[in-house]
Design an enzyme around this catalytic site. Sequence first.
Site: not given
Length: 295
Positions: A18, A100, A102, A120, A150, A200
């Site tokens: 990423e 968390r 990203n 989750d 994202n 994404d």
Amino acid sequence: MSSIKVECVIKEKNEVGESPVWEEKDSSLLYVDITGQKVSRWSSLTKQIESMNTEKLVGCVVPRQAGGYVIAEGTRFAFVDWVKRSITAVAEVNEKPNTRFNDGKVDPAGRFFAGTMSMDMKPDVVDAALYNLQPDHSVVRHFDQVHLSNGLDWSLDHRVFYYIDSLAFMVEAFDYDIQTGGLSNRRTVYKMEKDEGIPDGMCIDTEGKLWVACFNGGRVLRIDPQTGKRLQTVKLPAERITSCCFGGKDYSDLYITSAYIGMDAEALAKQPEAGCTFKVTGLGVKGIPPYSYTG
């Protein structure tokens, strides 16, 4: 138009590659492996990779004007001293449990924007939020009710902020105040088609068009945010495409990260390049250099 070529240039696989960022000064690509908990630098000249472990799941990395890098890991922002191989916590965010950081990116004024996600990853869980780390190391919370924060970027005139909440399956836009970092007038600029996967990471080119990585879609889309139209599709030999950035000479190459997380042996046998980092040449467009955090 020159022919488009897709090549796996970083064969060392990332479970969740990423946050690719081109470093012009030494022709290298900076990126993270989120679940591998590491930041890496790949030299396009020597083809060598240098890596450094992080202390938590690391969502993204950005260059710092004062030297080194800034990461968003776990629920904190931290400075990375690449020479000393040290990590120093800067600011913690008050997040809900099981979330968390990203993806993230630096805005044209030097603020580090990064969003969180729920571990989750369920459509009905909206526990995450979008933040930014100010140059004075304070943290601003912009909005919550996010599924999975994202891709993000800014228009060429710095007046629009583009944003992806992956599980909303769309690309959104906000009016952006470059002086304050304020967001307003939220709207949708592109809705994903069913076969395109999950939006994404994202970046912008010099024509103001957006490039969106499609997780489980095996492609990157070029989108016109003014018309909401898809202009181009670049297919990749891996399904789990995670993010993209322009780099190389004149920023004319598109670097694309991917993941192999959650794939069984059969799927990996069919996609031997899952987790690789790809370079696409011959697109006929260029990107812009990344901004550095000024704090």
